[in-house]
Motif scaffolding. Structure first.
Motif, PDB file in Angstrom:
ATOM      1  N   LEU A  94       0.842  -1.099   0.183  1.00 62.16           N
ATOM      2  CA  LEU A  94       0.039   0.078  -0.095  1.00 62.16           C
ATOM      3  C   LEU A  94       0.786   1.359   0.145  1.00 62.16           C
ATOM      4  CD1 LEU A  94      -2.811  -0.585   2.515  1.00 62.16           C
ATOM      5  CD2 LEU A  94      -3.097  -0.773   0.114  1.00 62.16           C
ATOM      6  N   ALA A  95       1.887   1.225   0.989  1.00 67.19           N
ATOM      7  CA  ALA A  95       2.891   2.356   1.122  1.00 67.19           C
ATOM      8  C   ALA A  95       3.585   2.674  -0.457  1.00 67.19           C
ATOM      9  CB  ALA A  95       3.738   2.303   2.031  1.00 67.19           C
ATOM     10  N   LEU A  96       4.090   1.697  -0.784  1.00 69.24           N
ATOM     11  CA  LEU A  96       4.699   1.612  -2.226  1.00 69.24           C
ATOM     12  C   LEU A  96       3.938   2.020  -3.304  1.00 69.24           C
ATOM     13  CD1 LEU A  96       6.828  -1.543  -1.991  1.00 69.24           C
ATOM     14  CD2 LEU A  96       7.558   0.606  -1.800  1.00 69.24           C
ATOM     15  N   GLU A  97       2.537   1.423  -3.419  1.00 63.70           N
ATOM     16  CA  GLU A  97       1.870   2.221  -4.682  1.00 63.70           C
ATOM     17  C   GLU A  97       1.440   3.360  -4.325  1.00 63.70           C
ATOM     18  OE1 GLU A  97      -1.258  -0.650  -5.263  1.00 63.70           O
ATOM     19  OE2 GLU A  97      -2.497  -0.054  -3.606  1.00 63.70           O
ATOM     20  N   LEU A  98       0.882   3.909  -3.135  1.00 67.82           N
ATOM     21  CA  LEU A  98       0.601   5.192  -2.815  1.00 67.82           C
ATOM     22  C   LEU A  98       1.729   6.100  -3.168  1.00 67.82           C
ATOM     23  CD1 LEU A  98      -1.834   6.851  -2.010  1.00 67.82           C
ATOM     24  CD2 LEU A  98      -1.191   6.684   0.328  1.00 67.82           C
ATOM     25  N   THR A  99       2.821   5.877  -2.816  1.00 72.95           N
ATOM     26  CA  THR A  99       4.091   6.781  -3.051  1.00 72.95           C
ATOM     27  C   THR A  99       4.197   6.861  -4.509  1.00 72.95           C
ATOM     28  OG1 THR A  99       5.704   5.062  -2.608  1.00 72.95           O
ATOM     29  CG2 THR A  99       5.154   6.417  -0.721  1.00 72.95           C
ATOM     30  N   SER A 100       4.264   5.804  -5.183  1.00 70.81           N
ATOM     31  CA  SER A 100       4.310   5.912  -6.785  1.00 70.81           C
ATOM     32  C   SER A 100       3.227   6.478  -7.223  1.00 70.81           C
ATOM     33  CB  SER A 100       4.325   4.410  -7.265  1.00 70.81           C
ATOM     34  OG  SER A 100       5.376   3.633  -6.644  1.00 70.81           O
ATOM     35  N   ALA A 101       2.174   6.606  -6.690  1.00 73.74           N
ATOM     36  CA  ALA A 101       1.073   7.418  -7.345  1.00 73.74           C
ATOM     37  C   ALA A 101       1.267   8.900  -7.171  1.00 73.74           C
ATOM     38  CB  ALA A 101      -0.148   7.277  -6.738  1.00 73.74           C
ATOM     39  N   PHE A 102       1.882   9.205  -6.061  1.00 77.70           N
ATOM     40  CA  PHE A 102       2.225  10.679  -5.738  1.00 77.70           C
ATOM     41  C   PHE A 102       3.353  11.128  -6.691  1.00 77.70           C
ATOM     42  CE2 PHE A 102       0.223  10.232  -1.505  1.00 77.70           C
ATOM     43  CZ  PHE A 102      -0.512  11.521  -1.631  1.00 77.70           C
ATOM     44  N   ARG A 103       4.170  10.228  -6.982  1.00 79.87           N
ATOM     45  CA  ARG A 103       5.217  10.586  -8.002  1.00 79.87           C
ATOM     46  C   ARG A 103       4.943  10.944  -9.274  1.00 79.87           C
ATOM     47  NH1 ARG A 103      10.928   8.275  -7.034  1.00 79.87           N
ATOM     48  NH2 ARG A 103      11.202   8.478  -4.554  1.00 79.87           N
ATOM     49  N   THR A 104       3.401  10.353  -9.714  1.00 80.57           N
ATOM     50  CA  THR A 104       3.376  10.821 -10.929  1.00 80.57           C
ATOM     51  C   THR A 104       2.841  12.259 -11.172  1.00 80.57           C
ATOM     52  OG1 THR A 104       1.024  10.219 -10.547  1.00 80.57           O
ATOM     53  CG2 THR A 104       2.242   8.462 -11.373  1.00 80.57           C
ATOM     54  N   THR A 105       2.576  12.956 -10.007  1.00 74.93           N
ATOM     55  CA  THR A 105       2.316  14.148  -9.907  1.00 74.93           C
ATOM     56  C   THR A 105       3.414  15.034  -9.515  1.00 74.93           C
ATOM     57  OG1 THR A 105       1.532  14.271  -7.623  1.00 74.93           O
ATOM     58  CG2 THR A 105       0.000  13.728  -9.462  1.00 74.93           C
ATOM     59  N   GLY A 106       4.530  14.496  -9.536  1.00 73.16           N
ATOM     60  CA  GLY A 106       5.853  15.311  -9.219  1.00 73.16           C
ATOM     61  C   GLY A 106       6.441  15.483  -7.657  1.00 73.16           C
ATOM     62  N   ARG A 107       5.292  14.653  -6.865  1.00 74.75           N
ATOM     63  CA  ARG A 107       5.834  14.718  -5.485  1.00 74.75           C
ATOM     64  C   ARG A 107       6.679  13.669  -5.365  1.00 74.75           C
ATOM     65  NH1 ARG A 107       3.731  18.713  -5.525  1.00 74.75           N
ATOM     66  NH2 ARG A 107       5.722  19.116  -4.999  1.00 74.75           N
ATOM     67  N   ASN A 108       7.991  13.909  -4.616  1.00 74.72           N
ATOM     68  CA  ASN A 108       8.801  12.837  -4.504  1.00 74.72           C
ATOM     69  C   ASN A 108       8.935  12.535  -3.099  1.00 74.72           C
ATOM     70  OD1 ASN A 108      11.306  11.398  -4.343  1.00 74.72           O
ATOM     71  ND2 ASN A 108      12.727  13.130  -5.356  1.00 74.72           N
ATOM     72  N   VAL A 109       8.236  11.361  -2.834  1.00 80.01           N
ATOM     73  CA  VAL A 109       7.987  10.697  -1.459  1.00 80.01           C
ATOM     74  C   VAL A 109       8.873   9.410  -1.518  1.00 80.01           C
ATOM     75  CG1 VAL A 109       6.360   9.646   0.041  1.00 80.01           C
ATOM     76  CG2 VAL A 109       5.466  11.311  -1.536  1.00 80.01           C
ATOM     77  N   PRO A 110       9.549   9.178  -0.318  1.00 82.98           N
ATOM     78  CA  PRO A 110      10.716   7.948  -0.350  1.00 82.98           C
ATOM     79  C   PRO A 110       9.904   6.672  -0.217  1.00 82.98           C
ATOM     80  CG  PRO A 110      11.135   9.835   1.175  1.00 82.98           C
ATOM     81  CD  PRO A 110       9.958  10.335   0.614  1.00 82.98           C
ATOM     82  N   ARG A 111       9.880   5.870  -1.347  1.00 83.17           N
ATOM     83  CA  ARG A 111       9.110   4.657  -1.449  1.00 83.17           C
ATOM     84  C   ARG A 111       9.851   3.649  -0.390  1.00 83.17           C
ATOM     85  NH1 ARG A 111       8.909   4.182  -8.008  1.00 83.17           N
ATOM     86  NH2 ARG A 111      11.435   5.133  -7.619  1.00 83.17           N
ATOM     87  N   ILE A 112      11.405   3.553  -0.606  1.00 74.96           N
ATOM     88  CA  ILE A 112      11.854   2.556   0.600  1.00 74.96           C
ATOM     89  C   ILE A 112      11.423   2.957   2.046  1.00 74.96           C
ATOM     90  CG2 ILE A 112      14.039   1.522   1.357  1.00 74.96           C
ATOM     91  CD1 ILE A 112      15.082   2.052  -1.645  1.00 74.96           C
ATOM     92  N   ALA A 113      11.670   4.214   2.482  1.00 74.15           N
ATOM     93  CA  ALA A 113      11.585   4.422   3.827  1.00 74.15           C
ATOM     94  C   ALA A 113      10.071   4.197   4.178  1.00 74.15           C
ATOM     95  CB  ALA A 113      11.909   5.810   3.833  1.00 74.15           C
TER      96      ALA A 113
END
Length: 334
Positions: A94-113
């Motif tokens: 859940l965390a990985l796919e939500l962070t990846s979704a944010f990255r599509t809008t330019g938000r850089n959210v750490p996926r591994i962390a």
């Protein structure tokens, strides 16, 4: 009377009979193929109409749902520590796919962390219960924030202060929304009889979604929140409430009586059913709002017919917190 054998039929007669037989078989096979083709075409047409109205591939959705549900319920009933591992993996996804979704809008959210924090919160909730849940959640938020700040010192990851602030807020949102709410299932399962509460939670939420889907598909006319979720209708919402009440009364009478519910299980069942129907609907609308703001149809495409894990668990997340709260209330009232 002669004992001599009768003469065999002429070869041309046998060949004619063989040809007639082959023609009959070929005709039957052609009819079967034509019938199968018509049935398949009708199934595809029906599925296409349902998909056009609901936005989902029904066959794939059912198949994935059955497999996923069977694995989840099996881990829940037989060994709770396996459920904890299953939940930790699921929260990491859940965390990985939500962070990846944010990255599509330019938000850089750490996926591994974000994934590491999700696993840690689930483990802490299982072994140290609510105190561990809150402590590790705050530590995980700090960890994700620090990770992003360290990244911001690198030239390739450097942003303006405003953009960096949005990245940090997005990282905190992933932990507060997906991980924190999801961890309540683990807090429930470690309680006495808690596995039956989690199972009941899933049954009621699935019934809510099914009731909304069926009644909305058959009767839906009046849009509930067209700007957020165009396919959700008030008729579907009414169907979800009815389905939730029926499912809640059944699970309260069969599973929860004696496992957190006493003799007043019928009244508690009404409260539980309505509360979970409302929270499930809210969770669905909340995820739809997130997807609308991100400009995407599904959080991910990891589950054919379902989108992503969050697309299937959006109703469960807030409902888990509601179910845990009601568990504490009902047990305190005994």
């Amino acid at each position: 009377m002669s004992d001599a054998p009768e003469p065999s039929p002429p070869r041309n007669k046998r060949a004619r009979q063989r040809a007639e037989f082959d023609a009959t078989v070929a005709d039957i096979e052609a009819q079967v193929r034509a019938t199968n083709a018509r049935i398949e075409a009708q199934i595809r047409e029906t599925n296409a109409r349902i998909e056009a109205r609901t936005g989902r591939n029904l066959v794939a959705a059912i198949a994935i749902g059955v497999v996923f549900g069977a694995a989840f319920i099996s881990s829940l009933i037989f060994l709770t520590w396996i459920f904890m591992i299953f939940a930790a993996i699921l929260m990491a996804f859940l965390a990985l796919e939500l962070t990846s979704a944010f990255r599509t809008t330019g938000r850089n959210v750490p996926r591994i962390a974000s994934g590491i924090s999700a696993v840690a919160v689930i483990a802490a909730s299982f072994y140290w219960h609510s105190k561990g849940q809150w402590l590790i959640l705050l530590a995980g938020m700090a960890f994700v924030t620090l990770w992003r700040l360290v990244e911001a010192t690198m030239p390739a990851r450097r942003k303006s202060g405003r953009e960096l602030g949005f990245d940090l807020l997005a990282g905190l949102f992933v932990q507060a929304y997906a991980v924190f709410l999801g961890s309540f299932t683990v807090l429930l399962v470690v309680q006495k009889g808690g596995q039956w509460w989690v199972l009941s939670l899933l049954i009621i939420v699935v019934s809510t979604d099914t009731g909304a889907y069926a009644s909305g598909l058959l009767l839906g006319k009046h849009k509930m929140a067209p700007r957020i979720s165009p396919k959700k209708t008030w008729e579907g919402f009414a169907g979800s409430i009815l389905a939730a009440l029926i499912a809640s009364e059944l699970v309260c009478g069969l599973l929860l009586q004696g496992n957190g519910l006493g003799s007043r299980w019928f009244v508690d069942g009404l409260i539980l059913g309505v509360a979970l129907a409302l929270s499930a609907t809210l969770g669905d609308l909340m995820e739809s709002l997130i997807k609308r703001d991100l400009g995407i149809k599904d959080i991910s495409n990891w589950l054919p017919g379902h989108g992503g894990f969050l697309d299937r668990l959006d109703s469960v997340l807030p409902s888990a917190a509601v179910a845990y709260t009601l568990f504490l209330i009902f047990n305190g009232a005994r």
